[in-house]
Design a protein around this motif. Structure first.
Motif, PDB file in Angstrom:
ATOM      1  N   ALA A 196      27.771  11.898  12.129  1.00 33.89           N
ATOM      2  CA  ALA A 196      27.027  10.643  11.990  1.00 33.89           C
ATOM      3  C   ALA A 196      25.605  10.905  11.506  1.00 33.89           C
ATOM      4  O   ALA A 196      25.095  10.193  10.619  1.00 33.89           O
ATOM      5  N   ASP A 197      24.948  11.913  12.064  1.00 33.23           N
ATOM      6  CA  ASP A 197      23.580  12.245  11.644  1.00 33.23           C
ATOM      7  C   ASP A 197      23.546  12.706  10.188  1.00 33.23           C
ATOM      8  O   ASP A 197      22.654  12.312   9.424  1.00 33.23           O
ATOM      9  N   LEU A 198      24.508  13.548   9.810  1.00 33.12           N
ATOM     10  CA  LEU A 198      24.546  14.046   8.434  1.00 33.12           C
ATOM     11  C   LEU A 198      24.830  12.922   7.447  1.00 33.12           C
ATOM     12  O   LEU A 198      24.241  12.883   6.353  1.00 33.12           O
ATOM     13  N   ARG A 199      25.687  11.999   7.812  1.00 38.95           N
ATOM     14  CA  ARG A 199      25.975  10.861   6.934  1.00 38.95           C
ATOM     15  C   ARG A 199      24.722  10.007   6.724  1.00 38.95           C
ATOM     16  O   ARG A 199      24.444   9.555   5.610  1.00 38.95           O
ATOM     17  N   GLY A 200      23.971   9.786   7.807  1.00 43.20           N
ATOM     18  CA  GLY A 200      22.738   9.015   7.672  1.00 43.20           C
ATOM     19  C   GLY A 200      21.746   9.704   6.753  1.00 43.20           C
ATOM     20  O   GLY A 200      21.136   9.059   5.886  1.00 43.20           O
ATOM     21  N   GLU A 201      21.575  11.019   6.926  1.00 40.20           N
ATOM     22  CA  GLU A 201      20.660  11.761   6.060  1.00 40.20           C
ATOM     23  C   GLU A 201      21.154  11.768   4.624  1.00 40.20           C
ATOM     24  O   GLU A 201      20.354  11.607   3.683  1.00 40.20           O
ATOM     25  N   LEU A 202      22.466  11.923   4.434  1.00 41.32           N
ATOM     26  CA  LEU A 202      23.026  11.963   3.086  1.00 41.32           C
ATOM     27  C   LEU A 202      22.810  10.642   2.361  1.00 41.32           C
ATOM     28  O   LEU A 202      22.500  10.618   1.167  1.00 41.32           O
TER      29      LEU A 202
END
Length: 327
Positions: A310-316
């Motif tokens: 979830a965190d990586l998707r937000g940053e991406l």
């Protein structure tokens, strides 16, 4: 001057080899600080401990056997491979334990193992080039041994220790408790065996013919490992294509960004633009997200994979907005 040349020929080529290993890891780069730490571990801790233990055990063997030949054979073929691979492997094991999130694939295991081993090789090469090269044969001996250690057998230590990295990485991606113990032990055994085989061949196959046969055997092994690495790079590319397709469908990244992130060569484009840092971070997050999604499928929500995704998707998504038109 001879000492400086020995250090130069010992360390500079191994640093360049480590840079090449770093370049091969195209999709999910490992932290340079961590790679620098394992290189130093190999050069200082592993090489220092191996020198002390090899020397001490060799003296003990000589005191028991009173035979220089028996001491040389036993320390070279039996003792040194076990000690050296164990201490090099310890650095990879520490990364596996302490930086678990960075240990995502077989290729990661090879990279950490190879860079550790190249640090070890740098110190060992400098020692041999000066002591067995210059002190025994002057500058001619120095240059001759530098050629042998760098060109003929320059990749020997990364080759041996890579098996430890492969074993740990395979265990990392396996849910079977027995295999998670067995695979690293098999990797260590393979590293010790290949190391002992090389040392034994070098011990008994002497002269130019022996050097040629041993070098040919070494190069065959290295080329097989290089072929395996190329296959692992291709597998990682397939993983990105499969996992990032969902991000396109969700509108997190564009189709152009998807194709760029999955390309082996386009990724170098970030090196020549003012947005280099952001582009490289975009590629890194794409790769990390792909690995974490794969691990969630294979291993479940270990170490909070769901939250990490979830965190990586937000940053991406934020990076994607700022990189419209990336191709």
């Amino acid at each position: 001057m001879p000492l400086i040349l020995s250090l130069l020929f010992g360390f500079l080529p191994m640093f360049l080899f480590a840079t090449f290993v770093y370049w091969l890891d195209r999709y999910e780069k490992e932290p340079r600080l961590l790679l620098g730490a394992v290189f130093l571990w190999g050069a200082v801790v592993a090489a220092g401990a191996a020198y002390i233990l090899n020397t001490g055990i060799g003296m003990g063997v000589y005191m028991v056997t009173h035979s220089e030949a028996a001491t040389e054979v036993s320390t070279t073929s039996l003792v040194a491979p076990v000690i050296e691979e164990s201490f090099k492997g310890l650095a990879v094991l520490l990364v596996f334990w302490l930086a678990h999130r960075e240990f995502d694939s077989i290729l990661d295991g090879i990279v950490y193992a190879a860079v550790t081993a190249l640090g070890f090789a740098a110190t060992e090469n400098a020692y041999y080039i000066y002591n067995l090269g210059y002190l025994e044969g002057g500058f001619a001996g120095l240059f001759q041994l530098a050629f042998i250690r760098v060109v003929l057998v320059g990749w020997q230590h990364p080759f041996y220790t890579s098996f430890i990295g492969i074993g740990l990485a395979a265990a990392r991606l396996n849910r079977n408790p027995s295999l998670r113990i067995l695979l690293p032990l098999l990797g260590l055994a393979a590293s010790i065996f290949t190391h002992a085989l090389h040392n034994t061949m070098a011990q008994f196959l002497t002269g130019m013919v022996g050097l040629a046969v041993t070098s040919m055997a070494d190069w065959i092994g290295w080329l097989f490992l290089l072929g395996f690495i190329v296959y692992m790079i291709w597998r990682e590319n397939q993983l990105l294509q499969h996992q990032l397709n969902e991000e396109v469908q969700l509108g997190i990244i564009t189709g152009e960004q998807y194709h760029s992130a999955c390309s082996f060569w386009r990724r170098t484009g970030g090196l020549f633009t003012s947005r280099r840092r952001k582009i490289n971070r975009f590629y890194q997050v794409c790769a990390e997200l792909s690995h974490k999604k794969n691990q969630l499928t294979r291993m479940g929500d270990e170490h909070g994979n769901g939250e990490i995704i979830a965190d990586l998707r937000g940053e991406l998504q934020q990076l994607s907005i700022g990189l419209t038109g990336l191709a």
